[in-house]
Design an enzyme around this catalytic site. Sequence first.
Site, PDB file in Angstrom:
ATOM      1  CG  HIS A 112     -11.233 -18.837  15.227  1.00 58.62           C
ATOM      2  ND1 HIS A 112     -12.574 -18.994  14.911  1.00 58.62           N
ATOM      3  CD2 HIS A 112     -10.570 -19.713  14.441  1.00 58.62           C
ATOM      4  CE1 HIS A 112     -12.699 -19.935  13.981  1.00 58.62           C
ATOM      5  NE2 HIS A 112     -11.491 -20.387  13.666  1.00 58.62           N
ATOM      6  CD  GLU A 113      -6.744 -19.879  13.887  1.00 63.67           C
ATOM      7  OE1 GLU A 113      -6.490 -21.098  13.938  1.00 63.67           O
ATOM      8  OE2 GLU A 113      -7.512 -19.377  13.041  1.00 63.67           O
ATOM      9  CG  HIS A 154      -9.003 -24.242  15.417  1.00 64.71           C
ATOM     10  ND1 HIS A 154      -9.947 -25.158  15.042  1.00 64.71           N
ATOM     11  CD2 HIS A 154      -9.269 -23.117  14.685  1.00 64.71           C
ATOM     12  CE1 HIS A 154     -10.757 -24.616  14.125  1.00 64.71           C
ATOM     13  NE2 HIS A 154     -10.365 -23.376  13.895  1.00 64.71           N
ATOM     14  CD  GLU A 201     -14.226 -22.861  12.208  1.00 64.02           C
ATOM     15  OE1 GLU A 201     -13.095 -23.401  12.196  1.00 64.02           O
ATOM     16  OE2 GLU A 201     -14.387 -21.649  11.998  1.00 64.02           O
TER      17      GLU A 201
HETATM   18 MG    MG Z   1     -11.173 -22.112  12.226  1.00 69.50          MG
END
Ligand code: MG
Length: 504
Positions: free
Chosen positions: A268-269, A272, A298
């Site tokens: 997830h990170e 980003h 996101e």
């Molecule tokens: Mg996030």
Amino acid sequence: MNPSITRLRELDREIVLLNHVSSLLGWDQETYMPEKGIDERAEQLALIGGMIHEKIVSPEIGRLLEELGVSDSEPKGNPELPELDRDFLRAVYRRYRREVRLPTRLVTELSRETSLAQAVWAKARKENDFPAFAPHLERVIALTREKAELLEYEDEPYDALLDEFEPWMKTASVREIFDRLQPALTDLVERIRNASPIDDAFLHIPFPVELQEAFGRIVLSDLGYGPERGRLDVSAHPFTTTLGGDDVRLTTNYSETLFTKGLFGIIHECGHGLYELGFADELKQSTLADGTSCAIHESQSRFWENIIGRSLPFWRHYYPRLVSRFPENLSDVPLERFYRAVNKVEPSFIRTEADEVTYGLHIILRFRLELELFSGTLSVKDLPERWRSESQTLLGISPATDSEGVLQDIHWSLGAFGYFPTYALGNLYAAQFYAAMRKDLPDLDSSIEAGEFHVPLAWLRKRIHAWGVRRTAEELVREVTGEPLDPSYFMRYLEDKYRTIYDI
Ligand code: MG
């Protein structure tokens, strides 16, 4: 180059550099700072925050914007300027216009009240004591309401709050999108509830953390995030932070007994981080080198975490290697069973642990309550009860304690009202981008299965990342997909995926 633009770029660059300094202090605070460093660190951050605010609203910036023909009706300034400059002017003007409306008194008061409220919230959550938090929340809401009035809005106060995180988006659009999304999600959850349940018990046994980390680092490097421009560390809550155009850092949080928490957190990170590392070189050290909205940010993390990271092709690639690292846990578990386990759907209380189907319902709950709080139809003392009844309506379960309900998230203590919707919108953008990507890359599944992650990454870089703030979220989704944001892409993605997983 126009001398006014040159000067504005110099001033903007100083703001960006100070922001990165501030991020470094914040990163250190969450990772390596000794506990007692907190008091002076808070002062350091407040000092830099004040300096940044002063620079943003400096009269010189106001004068330069005016000279360059920037106004509400011409936010990009003089039409004869090059497009890059015009996009730059719109971004600088937007930031200037917002901040100049907020008096230092309110900014300071909000910062003091929210840091107090945050500390009280952390204790109240631990002790399940909503009444202790309530008076602080009331003050934060009162100040946030004042902020909304000062920022001004067209239709409703919530517009001004949402706009901080999702620039240019209106509350009415979010309402309309969520009104379409909610019944479709509820219906899918209901059909899954009636299907035979997935057994994921084998995920909930000890996995050595050092091995989890080593595996996570392999995945990171395969996805295109390497140590020459990044770092991976541990913090209480995972985050990504940008300390410079070539220094974007991630954190994760491992669980001894649930390795998916750390790994999917890393992926997830990483999403980003790849966005932050993908802005075009010409945007570096300017305000254009940033994510264009929280929801678009996101969308990038959710794309890698869920759409790629929880897909069958992804695990066809990685599963043999995962099994060889954790033979005691997984050697008896066939790939298909593992894939179903990491996609298990089940209504639960805690948003951050929710699966990708029920997640949106957690967000809709918060959005509804925030609207009621800011329209004045809901008071803070009635909030826990409203939470329970809305949770029952949306998720079919109602938390026994406030710690598992209204007290679970940090956002309200920070005054971050208007933030939650961006999490769900991120999923919607991700699915819509993914549909466009599949049209352009018909062999995407085989690329993923072969571990050729540079294929989707190159697409994202070119179509999304490189633009930074040059495109608003709305402009971006139209350019990339030919349409405005449409929740039916996300629903189609979920339907296709979970039809096979749950045989419904
Ligand atoms: Mg996030």
